[in-house]
Scaffold this motif. Structure first.
Motif, PDB file in Angstrom:
ATOM      1  N   VAL A 131       0.838  -1.199   0.000  1.00  0.00           N
ATOM      2  CA  VAL A 131       0.000   0.000   0.000  1.00  0.00           C
ATOM      3  C   VAL A 131       0.874   1.250   0.000  1.00  0.00           C
ATOM      4  CG1 VAL A 131      -1.808   1.266   1.225  1.00  0.00           C
ATOM      5  CG2 VAL A 131      -1.795  -1.246   1.280  1.00  0.00           C
ATOM      6  N   ASP A 132       0.721   2.061  -1.042  1.00  0.00           N
ATOM      7  CA  ASP A 132       1.377   3.374  -1.097  1.00  0.00           C
ATOM      8  C   ASP A 132       0.512   4.345  -0.306  1.00  0.00           C
ATOM      9  OD1 ASP A 132       3.325   2.337  -2.777  1.00  0.00           O
ATOM     10  OD2 ASP A 132       2.294   2.949  -4.605  1.00  0.00           O
ATOM     11  N   LEU A 133       1.036   4.835   0.815  1.00  0.00           N
ATOM     12  CA  LEU A 133       0.219   5.612   1.741  1.00  0.00           C
ATOM     13  C   LEU A 133       0.490   7.106   1.629  1.00  0.00           C
ATOM     14  CD1 LEU A 133      -1.822   5.348   4.137  1.00  0.00           C
ATOM     15  CD2 LEU A 133       0.163   5.403   5.649  1.00  0.00           C
ATOM     16  N   ALA A 134      -0.581   7.881   1.490  1.00  0.00           N
ATOM     17  CA  ALA A 134      -0.537   9.347   1.526  1.00  0.00           C
ATOM     18  C   ALA A 134       0.197   9.959   0.337  1.00  0.00           C
ATOM     19  CB  ALA A 134       0.113   9.836   2.833  1.00  0.00           C
ATOM     20  N   GLY A 135       0.599   9.112  -0.622  1.00  0.00           N
ATOM     21  CA  GLY A 135       1.374   9.566  -1.768  1.00  0.00           C
ATOM     22  C   GLY A 135       2.805   9.067  -1.736  1.00  0.00           C
ATOM     23  N   ILE A 136       3.196   8.417  -0.633  1.00  0.00           N
ATOM     24  CA  ILE A 136       4.555   7.902  -0.487  1.00  0.00           C
ATOM     25  C   ILE A 136       4.581   6.442  -0.934  1.00  0.00           C
ATOM     26  CG2 ILE A 136       6.435   7.444   1.125  1.00  0.00           C
ATOM     27  CD1 ILE A 136       5.230   9.707   2.867  1.00  0.00           C
ATOM     28  N   MET A 137       5.487   6.136  -1.836  1.00  0.00           N
ATOM     29  CA  MET A 137       5.556   4.797  -2.406  1.00  0.00           C
ATOM     30  C   MET A 137       6.346   3.844  -1.519  1.00  0.00           C
ATOM     31  SD  MET A 137       6.221   6.000  -6.336  1.00  0.00           S
ATOM     32  CE  MET A 137       6.362   4.336  -6.977  1.00  0.00           C
ATOM     33  N   CYS A 138       5.959   2.577  -1.570  1.00  0.00           N
ATOM     34  CA  CYS A 138       6.641   1.532  -0.811  1.00  0.00           C
ATOM     35  C   CYS A 138       8.049   1.298  -1.350  1.00  0.00           C
ATOM     36  CB  CYS A 138       5.857   0.222  -0.909  1.00  0.00           C
ATOM     37  SG  CYS A 138       4.227   0.295  -0.182  1.00  0.00           S
ATOM     38  N   ASP A 139       8.793   0.481  -0.629  1.00  0.00           N
ATOM     39  CA  ASP A 139      10.127   0.084  -1.076  1.00  0.00           C
ATOM     40  C   ASP A 139       9.981  -1.133  -1.991  1.00  0.00           C
ATOM     41  OD1 ASP A 139      12.733  -0.712  -1.452  1.00  0.00           O
ATOM     42  OD2 ASP A 139      13.309  -0.525   0.654  1.00  0.00           O
ATOM     43  N   TYR A 140       9.727  -0.861  -3.274  1.00  0.00           N
ATOM     44  CA  TYR A 140       9.484  -1.957  -4.215  1.00  0.00           C
ATOM     45  C   TYR A 140      10.740  -2.772  -4.490  1.00  0.00           C
ATOM     46  CZ  TYR A 140       4.797  -0.236  -4.840  1.00  0.00           C
ATOM     47  OH  TYR A 140       3.501   0.140  -4.597  1.00  0.00           O
ATOM     48  N   ASP A 141      11.903  -2.147  -4.392  1.00  0.00           N
ATOM     49  CA  ASP A 141      13.141  -2.917  -4.541  1.00  0.00           C
ATOM     50  C   ASP A 141      13.218  -4.011  -3.478  1.00  0.00           C
ATOM     51  OD1 ASP A 141      13.953  -1.412  -6.695  1.00  0.00           O
ATOM     52  OD2 ASP A 141      15.243  -0.076  -5.523  1.00  0.00           O
ATOM     53  N   LYS A 142      12.872  -3.657  -2.251  1.00  0.00           N
ATOM     54  CA  LYS A 142      12.904  -4.626  -1.156  1.00  0.00           C
ATOM     55  C   LYS A 142      11.842  -5.695  -1.349  1.00  0.00           C
ATOM     56  CE  LYS A 142      14.210  -6.339   2.766  1.00  0.00           C
ATOM     57  NZ  LYS A 142      15.524  -7.026   2.880  1.00  0.00           N
ATOM     58  N   ILE A 143      10.655  -5.298  -1.775  1.00  0.00           N
ATOM     59  CA  ILE A 143       9.567  -6.257  -1.981  1.00  0.00           C
ATOM     60  C   ILE A 143       9.949  -7.272  -3.054  1.00  0.00           C
ATOM     61  CG2 ILE A 143       7.185  -6.512  -2.806  1.00  0.00           C
ATOM     62  CD1 ILE A 143       6.643  -3.747  -1.452  1.00  0.00           C
ATOM     63  N   PHE A 144      10.496  -6.803  -4.176  1.00  0.00           N
ATOM     64  CA  PHE A 144      10.880  -7.731  -5.241  1.00  0.00           C
ATOM     65  C   PHE A 144      12.083  -8.590  -4.840  1.00  0.00           C
ATOM     66  CE2 PHE A 144       8.309  -5.004  -8.091  1.00  0.00           C
ATOM     67  CZ  PHE A 144       7.581  -6.008  -8.721  1.00  0.00           C
ATOM     68  N   GLU A 145      12.927  -8.061  -3.986  1.00  0.00           N
ATOM     69  CA  GLU A 145      14.028  -8.867  -3.458  1.00  0.00           C
ATOM     70  C   GLU A 145      13.486 -10.040  -2.655  1.00  0.00           C
ATOM     71  OE1 GLU A 145      17.160  -8.222   0.137  1.00  0.00           O
ATOM     72  OE2 GLU A 145      17.145  -6.637  -1.382  1.00  0.00           O
ATOM     73  N   ILE A 146      12.473  -9.765  -1.825  1.00  0.00           N
ATOM     74  CA  ILE A 146      11.827 -10.826  -1.036  1.00  0.00           C
ATOM     75  C   ILE A 146      11.144 -11.830  -1.951  1.00  0.00           C
ATOM     76  CG2 ILE A 146       9.962 -11.289   0.610  1.00  0.00           C
ATOM     77  CD1 ILE A 146      10.659  -8.533   1.880  1.00  0.00           C
ATOM     78  N   VAL A 147      10.430 -11.319  -2.955  1.00  0.00           N
ATOM     79  CA  VAL A 147       9.746 -12.184  -3.918  1.00  0.00           C
ATOM     80  C   VAL A 147      10.743 -13.130  -4.597  1.00  0.00           C
ATOM     81  CG1 VAL A 147       8.587 -12.180  -6.164  1.00  0.00           C
ATOM     82  CG2 VAL A 147       7.779 -10.660  -4.346  1.00  0.00           C
ATOM     83  N   GLU A 148      11.883 -12.602  -4.982  1.00  0.00           N
ATOM     84  CA  GLU A 148      12.901 -13.415  -5.647  1.00  0.00           C
ATOM     85  C   GLU A 148      13.457 -14.479  -4.697  1.00  0.00           C
ATOM     86  OE1 GLU A 148      14.863 -14.686  -8.956  1.00  0.00           O
ATOM     87  OE2 GLU A 148      13.354 -13.084  -8.816  1.00  0.00           O
ATOM     88  N   GLN A 149      13.650 -14.102  -3.438  1.00  0.00           N
ATOM     89  CA  GLN A 149      14.166 -15.049  -2.450  1.00  0.00           C
ATOM     90  C   GLN A 149      13.194 -16.206  -2.201  1.00  0.00           C
ATOM     91  OE1 GLN A 149      14.934 -12.587   0.968  1.00  0.00           O
ATOM     92  NE2 GLN A 149      16.847 -11.738   0.134  1.00  0.00           N
ATOM     93  N   LYS A 150      11.905 -15.924  -2.359  1.00  0.00           N
ATOM     94  CA  LYS A 150      10.870 -16.935  -2.080  1.00  0.00           C
ATOM     95  C   LYS A 150      10.369 -17.618  -3.360  1.00  0.00           C
ATOM     96  CE  LYS A 150      10.400 -16.359   2.437  1.00  0.00           C
ATOM     97  NZ  LYS A 150      10.453 -17.462   3.415  1.00  0.00           N
ATOM     98  N   LYS A 151      11.066 -17.419  -4.452  1.00  0.00           N
ATOM     99  CA  LYS A 151      10.612 -17.904  -5.759  1.00  0.00           C
ATOM    100  C   LYS A 151      10.371 -19.412  -5.789  1.00  0.00           C
ATOM    101  CE  LYS A 151      11.711 -17.227 -10.664  1.00  0.00           C
ATOM    102  NZ  LYS A 151      12.672 -16.603 -11.618  1.00  0.00           N
ATOM    103  N   VAL A 157       3.183  -8.795  -7.686  1.00  0.00           N
ATOM    104  CA  VAL A 157       3.007  -7.599  -6.857  1.00  0.00           C
ATOM    105  C   VAL A 157       1.958  -6.681  -7.497  1.00  0.00           C
ATOM    106  CG1 VAL A 157       4.141  -5.597  -5.814  1.00  0.00           C
ATOM    107  CG2 VAL A 157       5.391  -7.765  -6.058  1.00  0.00           C
ATOM    108  N   VAL A 158       0.834  -6.542  -6.808  1.00  0.00           N
ATOM    109  CA  VAL A 158      -0.275  -5.698  -7.269  1.00  0.00           C
ATOM    110  C   VAL A 158      -0.411  -4.554  -6.270  1.00  0.00           C
ATOM    111  CG1 VAL A 158      -2.737  -5.575  -7.776  1.00  0.00           C
ATOM    112  CG2 VAL A 158      -1.466  -7.664  -8.315  1.00  0.00           C
ATOM    113  N   SER A 159       0.068  -3.388  -6.610  1.00  0.00           N
ATOM    114  CA  SER A 159       0.103  -2.309  -5.618  1.00  0.00           C
ATOM    115  C   SER A 159      -1.243  -1.599  -5.502  1.00  0.00           C
ATOM    116  CB  SER A 159       1.186  -1.287  -5.974  1.00  0.00           C
ATOM    117  OG  SER A 159       0.795  -0.490  -7.063  1.00  0.00           O
ATOM    118  N   ASP A 160      -1.596  -1.292  -4.236  1.00  0.00           N
ATOM    119  CA  ASP A 160      -2.706  -0.386  -3.964  1.00  0.00           C
ATOM    120  C   ASP A 160      -2.103   1.009  -3.932  1.00  0.00           C
ATOM    121  OD1 ASP A 160      -4.658   1.250  -2.933  1.00  0.00           O
ATOM    122  OD2 ASP A 160      -5.271  -0.122  -1.337  1.00  0.00           O
TER     123      ASP A 160
END
Length: 399
Positions: free
Chosen positions: A126-146, A164-167
């Motif tokens: 969830v990107d909150l208030a206009g501030i975006m999440c750390d997508y680099d970190k999220i995709f790093e986790i996704v890759e680790q759990k592949k 990854v489907v961002s709100d």
């Protein structure tokens, strides 16, 4: 004064554009909606976009298009609006809520990693208030759990990993490390609701990154079918002479955008840069005045982050719920409408009934208990902002 929280910024240009649409004889999904899709894609730096009736519809149709359903798990943050999680319930998958990190409004990425199982198909950050999440970190986790990922649809096989489907309901126009929101997650879902920076009254759009060995036109067609009862032709195409015949390929939904909405959106998009400029100015004005002990301001404009400044969220770090609520009441009595973003989902009846307990999400509760959102919008004047600031500081200092 009477200062509303977030009135829609509608001017004569929007009114004239909607009037032209009404007079054109075509008011439902048609040429303006298709043009709006093209311009959103260009703005976000993607090849395609699909306009729908809401960000909620965008997220749900993403899950359905991806083949997510019973037996699957989808992870999202406990500190969000219900739409981020309700769509998971709608498709029959299991909602997995992750707490925020300590002293953060964003999900704890270590807890996100720990929550992933072989049933996990999608993460909805969830990107909150206009501030975006750390997508680099999220995709790093996704890759680790592949290795845990088990695809059960053709498009899932094309990804061969958690999707990854961002709100990004709050984040249209925000940037992170020079990349605009809409181009970082696999799918990005925007809201154009009346309170958003860019509005079509209701409405939303989804953008997506290109997928290796998967035709993007198939994705677009899937969104169109899912949003129009599974119908193979939209109303504009059916209206052409001799083109009445169509098929229903699946018993789907009705959540398309209309040309009336798109007419408003196209006009707002033309002046969106000036809208963002004004919002960032107001954010800096608030921030400078409220830089004091006991007030923690959610930072929007930092190295690598260029938020659209959708919400001005602050925490009263040495206060509790009782004080925060009393302060909001005093502000209301002074004619100033404030808000709270957000009451964590495990505190809501619907999610309690699903078995969630706020005691399992202590960081989310601690962020909620003293958060207050001040009015930040492009209809507010500098004088009104000064009035908000003066009253806020005055009430904060009262014993």
């Amino acid at each position: 004064m009477n200062i509303p929280f977030s009135p829609p910024d509608i001017g004569e240009e929007e009114i004239e554009a909607v009037t032209r649409c009404l007079k054109s004889g075509w008011i439902t999904t048609g040429p303006l909606t298709k043009r709006f899709e093209r311009e959103i894609a260009e703005y976000c730096g993607t090849k395609r976009a699909a306009c729908l009736s809401s960000a909620t519809a965008c997220m749900e149709l993403c899950l359905r298009m991806l083949g997510v359903g019973p037996g699957d798990e989808v992870i999202t943050c406990a500190y969000t609006y219900t739409a981020s999680a309700s769509v998971i319930h709608h498709v029959g998958a299991k909602i997995v809520l992750v707490d925020t990190a300590k002293n953060s409004f964003f999900m704890d990425y270590e807890k996100l990693e720990a929550a992933i199982t072989e049933r996990t198909k999608v993460i909805i950050p969830v990107d909150l208030a206009g501030i975006m999440c750390d997508y680099d970190k999220i995709f790093e986790i996704v890759e680790q759990k592949k290795k845990l990922f088990k695809p059960n649809s053709k498009i899932q096989k094309a990804f061969n990993r958690i999707i990854v489907v961002s709100d990004s309901a709050h984040a249209f126009g925000s940037e992170k490390n020079g990349k605009r929101c809409g181009s970082l997650a696999d799918f990005t879902c925007f809201s154009f609701h009346a309170v958003k920076n860019l509005t079509t009254a209701e409405g939303g759009a989804v953008t997506w990154r290109e997928i290796d060995n998967y035709d993007s036109n198939i994705i677009y067609t899937a969104f169109m079918n899912l949003s129009l009862h599974g119908q193979t032709k939209d109303a504009l195409t059916k209206n052409l002479c001799g083109s009445w015949e169509y098929d229903i390929v699946s018993p789907d939904y009705k959540c398309n955008m209309t040309d009336i909405m798109a007419a408003m959106g196209l006009t707002q998009l033309k002046r969106y840069d000036s809208i963002l400029q004004r919002r960032r100015y107001l954010f800096n004005k608030y921030s400078k005045a409220l830089k004091m002990p006991g007030i923690q301001i959610l930072p929007h404009l930092t190295k690598g982050n260029k938020s659209n400044c959708h919400l001005f969220m602050v925490r009263l770090t040495d206060k509790d719920i009782t004080f925060r609520n009393s302060l909001m009441e005093k502000m209301a009595n002074a004619g100033i409408s404030c808000n709270v973003h957000f009451k964590p989902l495990p505190m809501m009846t619907a999610y309690k009934n699903l078995g969630f307990d706020i005691k399992d999400y202590p960081n989310s509760f601690n962020m909620y208990k003293n958060e207050i959102t001040l009015p930040l919008n492009t209809c507010i004047s500098d004088i009104e902002v000064d009035y908000v600031i003066d009253n806020f500081i005055s009430f904060l200092r009262e014993k």
